[in-house]
Scaffold this active site. Structure first.
Site, PDB file in Angstrom:
ATOM      1  N   CYS A  96       0.927  -1.375   0.082  1.00 18.50           N
ATOM      2  CA  CYS A  96       0.017   0.043   0.091  1.00 18.50           C
ATOM      3  C   CYS A  96       0.747   1.160   0.028  1.00 18.50           C
ATOM      4  CB  CYS A  96      -0.904  -0.107   1.091  1.00 18.50           C
ATOM      5  SG  CYS A  96      -2.214  -1.281   1.307  1.00 18.50           S
TER       6      CYS A  96
ATOM      7  N   HIS B 255      -3.163   7.352   2.308  1.00 16.71           N
ATOM      8  CA  HIS B 255      -3.435   6.008   1.874  1.00 16.71           C
ATOM      9  C   HIS B 255      -5.111   5.700   2.283  1.00 16.71           C
ATOM     10  CE1 HIS B 255      -3.876   2.047   0.889  1.00 16.71           C
ATOM     11  NE2 HIS B 255      -3.669   1.563   2.124  1.00 16.71           N
TER      12      HIS B 255
ATOM     13  N   ASN C 161     -10.162   0.079  -0.044  1.00 17.26           N
ATOM     14  CA  ASN C 161      -8.660   0.093   0.013  1.00 17.26           C
ATOM     15  C   ASN C 161      -8.327  -0.415  -1.314  1.00 17.26           C
ATOM     16  OD1 ASN C 161      -6.160  -0.342   0.391  1.00 17.26           O
ATOM     17  ND2 ASN C 161      -5.946  -0.988   2.441  1.00 17.26           N
TER      18      ASN C 161
HETATM   19  O1  UT7 Z   1      -3.451  -0.911   3.785  1.00 15.30           O
HETATM   20  C1  UT7 Z   1      -3.266  -1.202   4.874  1.00 15.30           C
HETATM   21  C2  UT7 Z   1      -3.914  -2.573   5.278  1.00 15.30           C
HETATM   22  N1  UT7 Z   1      -4.961  -2.424   6.127  1.00 15.30           N
HETATM   23  C3  UT7 Z   1      -5.328  -1.763   7.049  1.00 15.30           C
HETATM   24  O2  UT7 Z   1      -5.056  -0.603   7.420  1.00 15.30           O
HETATM   25  C4  UT7 Z   1      -6.515  -2.241   8.095  1.00 15.30           C
HETATM   26  C5  UT7 Z   1      -6.132  -1.948   9.535  1.00 15.30           C
HETATM   27  N2  UT7 Z   1      -7.176  -2.506  10.340  1.00 15.30           N
HETATM   28  C6  UT7 Z   1      -8.353  -1.936  10.417  1.00 15.30           C
HETATM   29  O3  UT7 Z   1      -8.779  -1.305   9.835  1.00 15.30           O
HETATM   30  C7  UT7 Z   1      -9.208  -2.747  11.317  1.00 15.30           C
HETATM   31  O4  UT7 Z   1      -8.456  -3.642  12.209  1.00 15.30           O
HETATM   32  C8  UT7 Z   1     -10.233  -3.566  10.889  1.00 15.30           C
HETATM   33  C9  UT7 Z   1     -11.217  -2.692   9.978  1.00 15.30           C
HETATM   34  C10 UT7 Z   1      -9.813  -4.794   9.829  1.00 15.30           C
HETATM   35  C11 UT7 Z   1     -11.050  -4.484  11.640  1.00 15.30           C
HETATM   36  O5  UT7 Z   1     -11.793  -3.743  12.953  1.00 15.30           O
HETATM   37  P1  UT7 Z   1     -11.438  -3.968  14.347  1.00 15.30           P
HETATM   38  O6  UT7 Z   1     -12.135  -2.651  15.022  1.00 15.30           O
HETATM   39  O7  UT7 Z   1      -9.904  -3.786  14.680  1.00 15.30           O
HETATM   40  O8  UT7 Z   1     -12.249  -5.124  14.575  1.00 15.30           O
HETATM   41  P2  UT7 Z   1     -11.474  -6.574  15.006  1.00 15.30           P
HETATM   42  O9  UT7 Z   1     -10.559  -7.360  14.049  1.00 15.30           O
HETATM   43  O10 UT7 Z   1     -10.813  -6.215  16.408  1.00 15.30           O
HETATM   44  O11 UT7 Z   1     -12.868  -7.495  15.192  1.00 15.30           O
HETATM   45  C12 UT7 Z   1     -13.941  -7.084  15.922  1.00 15.30           C
HETATM   46  C13 UT7 Z   1     -15.003  -8.096  16.011  1.00 15.30           C
HETATM   47  C14 UT7 Z   1     -14.568  -9.299  16.067  1.00 15.30           C
HETATM   48  O12 UT7 Z   1     -15.608 -10.316  16.523  1.00 15.30           O
HETATM   49  P3  UT7 Z   1     -15.749 -10.645  18.033  1.00 15.30           P
HETATM   50  O13 UT7 Z   1     -14.385 -11.582  18.327  1.00 15.30           O
HETATM   51  O14 UT7 Z   1     -15.557  -9.593  18.941  1.00 15.30           O
HETATM   52  O15 UT7 Z   1     -16.921 -11.477  18.261  1.00 15.30           O
HETATM   53  C15 UT7 Z   1     -14.635  -9.990  14.382  1.00 15.30           C
HETATM   54  O16 UT7 Z   1     -14.930 -11.332  14.119  1.00 15.30           O
HETATM   55  O17 UT7 Z   1     -15.676  -7.856  14.574  1.00 15.30           O
HETATM   56  C16 UT7 Z   1     -15.826  -8.854  13.836  1.00 15.30           C
HETATM   57  N3  UT7 Z   1     -15.742  -8.676  12.540  1.00 15.30           N
HETATM   58  C17 UT7 Z   1     -16.566  -8.288  11.627  1.00 15.30           C
HETATM   59  N4  UT7 Z   1     -17.699  -8.364  12.018  1.00 15.30           N
HETATM   60  C18 UT7 Z   1     -18.786  -8.123  10.805  1.00 15.30           C
HETATM   61  C19 UT7 Z   1     -14.513  -8.340  11.775  1.00 15.30           C
HETATM   62  N5  UT7 Z   1     -14.791  -8.433  10.370  1.00 15.30           N
HETATM   63  C20 UT7 Z   1     -16.005  -8.185  10.522  1.00 15.30           C
HETATM   64  C21 UT7 Z   1     -16.827  -7.856   9.417  1.00 15.30           C
HETATM   65  N6  UT7 Z   1     -18.294  -7.966   9.714  1.00 15.30           N
HETATM   66  N7  UT7 Z   1     -16.472  -7.728   8.103  1.00 15.30           N
END
Ligand code: UT7
Length: 319
Positions: free
Chosen positions: A113, A246, A276
């Site tokens: 990225c 980004h 993204n």
């Molecule tokens: O270009 C650089 C690459 N990427 C990035 O910059 C991404 C950086 N990270 C992020 O943007 C965030 O960490 C995410 C958007 C990927 C995830 O958000 P988060 O607030 O960090 O969520 P998490 O991974 O801690 O997950 C929280 C909950 C989990 O459920 P439980 O375990 O709390 O029950 C996940 O299973 O959200 C759940 N979850 C979803 N729920 C609905 C994860 N993805 C999804 C989804 N829909 N798509």
């Protein structure tokens, strides 16, 4: 010799998939979750058979037209992608062929990225050295090809697209300062850990990410590199007309803007419509804001990115 952007262009595949479309296709998610956690509402997906070079050629033609040059003038092509058409030749060479030109140096840059920031910085150094005068710098991705549609933690985040700029030698300052960094120790938090061996895929051919770890790392290094590049340019944040970060997650963008003391109305965001698009996200956002008239000649811009590797970097320039 300075290096100035003289034209921008971009291209998005026709098919736009909303969050609700993803739910209809069986992804275990919701529009509410994706909007609240990322700011993404929709993303574009390439057609079957549409490759990174196909998106790149459209973006490049639009940048070439905006710069008012003929493609023959280009003596350097640097293309950033993590989703190349082939293992080899480089997508830059395939783009060169599709543009109907030959002779210019052409190569790919792989910094995920941060790829466009790396490519733009390298192009500036070629021009600054006097060896080249007219560069085509492209970020292009078909990330949809490396998504595991059963992994809701990654598949809702990414989209396809391309952005391009023409960077020309100029008496007038363009790029004022740049900074590039990497720390390979963090390669495991965002990777596609697969390759092709003996005709088979070895490892995993899909994006694998520790989202929260990437989030924390991104917020930290984006703020640091923004300060570093402003220092190098001898400016403070008040001198910036626009921040073009980004486009990974609106919460990462908001946090960076806050740390820089920039109001969100000085930040270009397309993450809601594009998702993204990895190496394409910054030149896509730049082109959108140039074409809608927000970015004007003479404005001071900061472009910054972070991605797998880990890699990160920033550029400050006079548009
Ligand atoms: O270009 C650089 C690459 N990427 C990035 O910059 C991404 C950086 N990270 C992020 O943007 C965030 O960490 C995410 C958007 C990927 C995830 O958000 P988060 O607030 O960090 O969520 P998490 O991974 O801690 O997950 C929280 C909950 C989990 O459920 P439980 O375990 O709390 O029950 C996940 O299973 O959200 C759940 N979850 C979803 N729920 C609905 C994860 N993805 C999804 C989804 N829909 N798509």
């Amino acid at each position: 010799m300075h290096a100035r952007i003289t034209g921008t262009g971009s291209y998005l595949p026709h098919l736009a998939l909303s969050n609700t479309d993803l739910v209809k296709r069986g992804v275990d998610t919701s529009d509410e979750w994706i909007v609240e956690r990322t700011g993404i509402r929709s993303r574009h997906i390439a057609e079957e058979g549409q490759m990174a070079s196909d998106l790149a050629v459209e973006a490049s033609l639009s940048a070439i037209a905006a710069a008012g040059i003929s493609a023959e003038k280009i003596d350097l092509i640097i293309l950033a992608t993590s989703t190349p058409d082939y293992i080899f030749p480089s997508t830059a060479c395939l783009l060169q062929s599709k543009l109907g030109i030959s002779g210019a140096a052409a190569f790919d840059v792989q910094a995920v990225c941060s790829g466009f920031i790396y490519a733009l910085t390298v192009a500036e150094k070629f021009i600054h050295s006097g060896s080249h005068r007219c560069a085509l710098v492209v970020g292009t991705e078909v990330f949809s090809r490396i998504l595991d549609w059963s992994d809701r933690g990654t598949c809702v985040l990414f989209g396809d697209g391309a952005g391009a700029v023409i960077l020309e030698a100029s008496e007038e300052p363009g790029i004022l300062a740049s900074a590039l960094h990497a720390d390979g120790a963090h390669h495991g938090i965002l990777e596609v850990p697969g390759n092709v061996c003996d005709g088979k895929v070895v490892g995993l051919p899909f994006v694998k990410m520790d989202g929260p770890a990437v989030f924390k790392f991104a917020v930290k290094v984006l703020a640091e590199v923004a300060r570093e590049v402003l220092d190098r340019a001898g400016m403070d944040d008040a001198a910036l007309d626009w921040l073009i970060p980004h486009q990974a997650n609106i919460r990462i963008i908001q946090s960076t803007a806050k740390k820089l003391g920039l109001a969100m109305d000085k930040v270009i965001t397309t993450v809601d419509r594009h998702g993204n698009t990895s190496a394409a996200s910054i030149p896509l956002a730049l082109d959108v804001a140039v074409r809608d008239g927000r970015i004007k000649p003479g404005h001071t811009l900061m472009l910054e990115g972070v991605g797998g590797g880990f890699t990160w970097g920033a550029v400050v320039l006079k548009f």
